[in-house]
Design a protein around this motif. Structure first.
Motif, short mmCIF file in Angstrom:
data_model
loop_
_atom_site.label_atom_id
_atom_site.label_comp_id
_atom_site.label_asym_id
_atom_site.label_seq_id
_atom_site.Cartn_x
_atom_site.Cartn_y
_atom_site.Cartn_z
N THR B 97 -38.52 11.11 -9.36
CA THR B 97 -37.30 10.43 -8.49
C THR B 97 -36.13 9.95 -9.40
N GLU B 98 -36.51 9.02 -10.36
CA GLU B 98 -35.80 8.46 -11.14
C GLU B 98 -34.83 9.56 -12.00
N ALA B 99 -35.73 10.72 -12.36
CA ALA B 99 -35.23 11.76 -12.97
C ALA B 99 -33.97 12.52 -12.44
N VAL B 100 -34.31 12.83 -11.12
CA VAL B 100 -33.11 13.39 -10.20
C VAL B 100 -31.97 12.45 -9.98
N ASN B 101 -32.32 11.29 -9.78
CA ASN B 101 -31.13 10.24 -9.86
C ASN B 101 -30.39 10.14 -10.72
N VAL B 127 -35.22 20.46 -12.59
CA VAL B 127 -34.81 21.81 -12.33
C VAL B 127 -34.47 22.15 -10.85
N GLY B 128 -35.13 21.55 -9.93
CA GLY B 128 -34.88 21.85 -8.68
C GLY B 128 -33.33 21.58 -8.27
N GLU B 129 -33.03 20.57 -9.09
CA GLU B 129 -31.28 20.37 -8.72
C GLU B 129 -30.52 21.10 -9.58
N THR B 133 -27.17 25.08 -9.12
CA THR B 133 -25.96 24.93 -9.72
C THR B 133 -25.70 25.42 -11.14
N ASN B 134 -26.56 26.00 -11.58
CA ASN B 134 -26.76 27.02 -12.68
C ASN B 134 -26.11 26.01 -13.97
N MET B 135 -27.00 24.68 -14.14
CA MET B 135 -26.74 23.81 -15.27
C MET B 135 -27.56 24.26 -16.57
N PRO B 136 -26.90 24.60 -17.50
CA PRO B 136 -27.96 24.89 -18.77
C PRO B 136 -28.56 23.70 -19.18
N ASN B 159 -31.81 29.41 -15.79
CA ASN B 159 -31.02 28.39 -16.60
C ASN B 159 -31.91 27.34 -17.47
N VAL B 160 -32.91 27.64 -17.42
CA VAL B 160 -33.81 26.33 -17.98
C VAL B 160 -34.76 27.09 -19.19
#
Lengths: 295, 401
Positions: B97-101, B127-129, B133-136, B159-160
Motif C-alpha cells: 500500500t505504501e509502495a503504491v502511494n 506494477v499494477g499502477e 500508464t506504460n511507465m518504464p 514496461n517492467v
C-alpha cells in the motif's frame, strides 16, 4: 547399501533422537511426579544449556569438556532457581496457576535468549570427534553411539539414585503423598529442589548431546524438543521413570520409522497424533499407575 | 482551585496536540535525496523506490545505495546528453500500500522512469499502477515471477524489467551444471516443504535434470524447524546419488551436510543462493567441494573490485553485497536505455520518450557487474550464474556458468 543395513541405520537414527527425548522426558516426568506440574520451561532449559556450550567453546575457546560440565551445572542451577523464584511461591495455589507460570517462564527464557543472543542460530563447534562405525555396510556415526551410551548410563545412575539412596527414597515418598511425607519428617522443600536439580541436570546432559548431534543453538530450539519429550513422557506414563525412558525411545524410533517410510513431512503430526490417542485410550500411559484423585 | 485544574488540563491538551503534530511527519513523504541542481539543458527525473526503513531496510538500502553509486557517477561525468539525472528516493517500508502511494507521489513529481521497488510484494503492487500508464520500470531484487508476467492472463508486463534472476532459474542452472560439469547421472533432493523458494528451485531442478538425462532417485521433504534429517538422508544414502540438490537456507543446509557426512554420504551437495554464509554452519571438511550458485562473487573480477572499492568509499559503514551489485546493474541498464531514448530527440517525460526507454531496456546491450544483460520474452535477464565452491571452509568463486 542393502535393505538390511538401511534398517540398521534407521534404528540407530531412532535410538539416537530417542535417547535425547528420553533424557528430557525424565525431567518432565520427575517434576510432574513430585508436584503435579507440567514444567513447560523444561525444553527451554536445554536451549540455555546449548548457549552455555556455545559461549564457552566458540566465544571463550575453552575445551569441550569444560563446556559440557558447565552446561550441566548451569542447567542445574537454572532449574533450581526457576523452582525457587517462579514455582515455590505458588505451592499452595491452584495447579492451573502453576501451569500458566510454567508457560510464562518458557516464554521469558525464549525471548530473553532472543534479546541477548539474537534471533538467528549460532553454529556450534565440534564437541566430540571420532571415527564412525561400520556394521556390514551400515554406517553408524560416532556421535550417535556416544549419545546412546551416555544416556543409557545416565538412566542407570538415575535409577540407582531413586531406588537406592536416602534422597531417592524421600523423592518417592513425597511423590506418593506429600503431607504424610512431611509428617514423617522429610524436608519437602529440599526434596522438591533436589528433584528440580536432577531433572535439570538431565536436561543439561541432553543439551550437550543434542548440540553434538545438531550443532546449532537457537532461541526456540527447546520448544519443539520439549513438546515431543512431553509426548514421550505421557506415552510412557507421566510420573513414571521407566515409562519416560520407554516413551522417549518409542517416540524416537517412531519418528525414524515415519521418515524412513517417506512420510517425513508427517513426522510431527504422527507424534502429536500419538498424544491424542494415548490421552483417549490410556491416559495413564504404558507404565503409569492408576491414579486416584486425593480427596 | 477548580479553575486552576481546568486551565492546567487545557494546557496539557494543547501541548499534547502539538506533540501529536510533531510526531506525525511521515517518513515517506519527504524526498530523502534529490541530486543534481536544475540547469543546463534540463534534467531527467527518475524515481527510486524501496524499503529504507522497517524489517527489510537492509535490502532496500543496499539496492538503493548501489543504484545511487552509478547514477552519481554518471552525473559527475556530465550526465546524459548534457542532462543531469535527478532522482527522487521514496521509502515504501516494503509495504504494498505504501509502495503504491509513494509511486503515485513520484508520478506527481514528474518522473519519467522508476527504479524499484525492492521486495516482490511491493513491486507487484506498483506494477499494477505503472503498467497501464506504460511507465518504464526496473527492479533490482524482486525475484517473484509474477512481477513481470501474469501467468493467469498469460500477459507480460512490457514496461517492467529486472536485473535479478527469478527463483526457478537457479534450479535450472544447477541441473545444467550437474550434467555438464559434474557428469552426474543420478540426483537426490532434500528440500523444505511449504517454502516457496525451496519448492520453486526444486521443481525447476527436477524438470531440467530429467531433460538433461539425470535420474532423480530420491525426493525427500522436511518441515520448517526440523533439526533431524538423518532418516531422510539414510534413505538417500541407500540410493547412492552422484549429487544431492539442497535448495534451502544456509542454517538448514549446514545441518543437512553435517548429518549427511556423519552417515557416510559422499555425494556432492548443490544449492542455490540461499547457501551464502553456509561456511559458518558446517565444518570445512564436511562442506568441501559443495557447490552453489549466486549472482555475485565478491572480488571475482576487476569491475567488481572497482565497484567494491567505490562503494566502500561512498558508504564506509556498509559492505557491498549481491543486492547493492544488482541495484548498481539496474541503474546501468536504465541509464543506458535513457541514453538510447535521448538519442531520438524526444521530449523528456512524453509517452514516446517512455516507450523509447522501454524499447531501450528490451534491446539492452548493457554490461553490468553480472556480465552482459539480455532479457527473455518475460523480461527476465538471461545472464550467467556465478558458481561458488566451498574450499577449505571458505566460499570461493569458481566460475561463471
Amino acid at each position: 547399501m542393502s535393505v538390511f543395513s538401511t534398517i540398521v541405520s534407521q534404528i540407530f537414527n531412532g535410538l539416537q533422537s530417542g535417547s535425547v527425548y528420553a533424557l528430557v522426558a525424565l525431567g518432565y516426568s520427575m517434576v510432574y511426579g513430585i508436584i503435579m506440574l507440567l514444567n513447560f520451561a523444561h525444553g527451554d532449559i536445554i536451549m540455555v544449556g546449548a548457549y552455555i556450550v556455545w559461549i564457552l567453546m566458540s566465544f571463550l575457546a575453552l575445551p569441550p569438556a569444560i563446556g559440557a560440565v558447565a552446561a550441566v551445572a548451569g542447567c542445574t542451577l537454572l532449574g533450581v532457581a526457576i523452582e525457587k523464584v517462579a514455582y515455590a511461591p505458588l505451592r499452595k495455589s491452584p495447579r492451573l496457576s502453576l501451569l500458566i507460570t510454567a508457560i510464562g517462564v518458557s516464554f521469558f527464557l525464549e525471548n530473553a535468549a532472543q534479546l541477548v543472543m539474537g534471533a538467528g542460530s549460532k553454529p556450534m563447534p565440534t564437541i566430540i570427534k571420532g571415527t564412525n562405525i561400520e556394521i556390514g555396510s551400515a554406517h553408524i556415526s560416532f556421535v550417535s553411539v556416544v549419545t546412546i551410551i551416555v544416556s543409557v548410563i545416565t538412566m542407570l545412575l538415575l535409577t540407582l539414585l531413586v531406588q537406592k539412596t536416602k534422597m531417592g527414597k524421600a523423592m518417592r515418598a513425597v511423590s506418593e503423598d506429600m503431607d504424610s511425607a512431611r509428617l514423617m519428617g522429610i524436608n519437602i522443600n529440599r526434596t522438591i529442589s533436589f528433584t528440580f536439580a536432577v531433572g535439570s541436570a538431565l536436561a543439561g546432559i541432553a543439551a550437550v548431546l543434542y548440540s553434538c548431534a545438531y550443532p546449532q543453538a537457537s532461541p526456540t530450539m527447546g520448544s519443539m524438543l520439549g513438546l515431543k519429550a512431553f509426548v514421550a513422557a505421557v506415552l510412557g506414563g507421566i510420573g513414571s521413570i521407566p515409562g519416560a525412558m520407554i516413551g522417549g525411545f518409542a517416540i524416537g524410533l517412531l519418528e525414524a520409522l515415519v521418515s524412513a517410510a517417506g512420510l517425513s513431512v508427517w513426522k510431527d503430526g504422527v507424534v502429536f497424533g500419538i498424544l491424542i490417542i494415548v490421552l483417549i485410550v490410556k491416559p495413564t500411559g504404558i507404565m503409569g499407575r492408576k491414579m486416584n484423585e486425593k480427596v | 482551585m477548580k479553575k486552576f485544574i481546568s486551565v492546567a488540563l487545557v494546557l496539557v491538551f494543547v501541548l499534547s496536540l502539538f506533540a501529536g503534530c510533531g510526531s506525525k511527519t511521515p517518513a515517506s513523504t519527504q524526498p530523502a535525496t534529490s541530486a543534481a541542481p536544475q540547469g543546463g539543458t534540463g534534467t531527467i527525473k527518475i524515481g527510486v523506490l524501496g524499503c529504507t526503513s522497517g524489517d527489510y531496510a537492509q535490502y532496500g538500502n543496499a539496492v538503493i545505495h548501489g543504484a545511487q553509486l552509478y547514477i552519481d557517477k554518471v552525473n559527475a561525468a556530465g550526465g546524459i546528453n548534457g542532462k543531469k539525472i535527478e532522482y527522487i528516493i521514496y521509502d515504501d517500508k516494503g509495504d504494498p500500500t505504501e509502495a503504491v502511494n509513494a509511486y503515485n507521489r513520484l508520478v506527481g513529481n514528474g518522473i519519467t522512469a522508476l527504479l524499484g521497488s525492492v521486495l516482490s510484494g511491493a513491486t507487484a503492487a506498483v506494477v499494477g499502477e505503472a503498467n497501464p500508464t506504460n511507465m518504464p520500470m526496473i527492479t533490482a531484487s524482486a525475484t517473484d515471477a509474477g512481477v513481470t508476467y501474469n501467468a493467469d492472463k498469460k500477459l507480460v508486463y512490457k514496461n517492467v524489467f529486472r536485473t535479478c534472476y527469478i527463483d526457478p532459474f537457479q534450479g535450472q542452472k544447477m541441473a545444467d551444471y550437474a550434467s555438464q560439469k559434474l557428469n552426474a547421472k543420478t540426483a537426490a533432493i532434500i528440500f523444505e516443504t511449504g517454502n516457496d523458494y525451496a519448492v520453486g528451485l526444486k521443481n525447476a531442478f527436477i524438470a531440467k535434470a530429467k531433460a538433461n538425462g539425470i535420474t532423480v532417485v530420491a525426493e525427500t521433504a522436511y518441515s520448517k524447524g526440523d533439526k533431524d534429517f538423518k532418516s531422510q538422508l539414510t534413505n538417500i544414502k541407500a540410493k547412492n546419488p552422484d549429487v544431492i540438490f539442497c535448495p534451502n537456507y544456509y542454517e538448514d543446509d549446514g545441518m543437512i551436510v553435517t548429518q549427511a557426512r556423519q552417515l557416510g554420504i559422499k555425494s556432492v551437495f548443490m544449492g542455490g543462493d540461499g547457501w551464502a554464509n553456509v561456511y559458518k554452519y558446517a565444518s570445512a571438511a564436511d562442506l568441501e567441494g559443495s557447490i552453489f550458485c549466486s549472482s555475485y562473487a565478491p572480488g571475482s573480477t576487476d569491475e567488481i573490485k572497482k565497484f567494491e572499492a567505490d562503494f566502500k568509499a561512498k558508504y564506509p559503514n556498509e559492505t557491498p553485497n549481491m543486492f547493492s551489485a544488482q541495484g548498481y546493474d539496474a541503474a546501468i541498464v536504465l541509464l543506458d536505455a535513457i541514453k538510447a531514448a535521448e538519442s531520438k530527440n524526444l521530449k523528456v517525460g512524453s509517452a514516446e520518450y517512455k516507450q523509447a526507454i522501454i524499447d531501450g531496456m528490451k534491446n539492452t546491450t548493457s554490461v553490468g557487474l553480472g556480465g552482459k544483460y539480455k532479457f527473455d520474452e518475460y523480461n527476465n535477464p538471461i545472464k550467467n550464474a556465478v558458481i561458488i565452491k566451498l574450499q577449505g571452509g571458505a566460499e570461493k568463486f569458481s566460475e561463471v556458468f
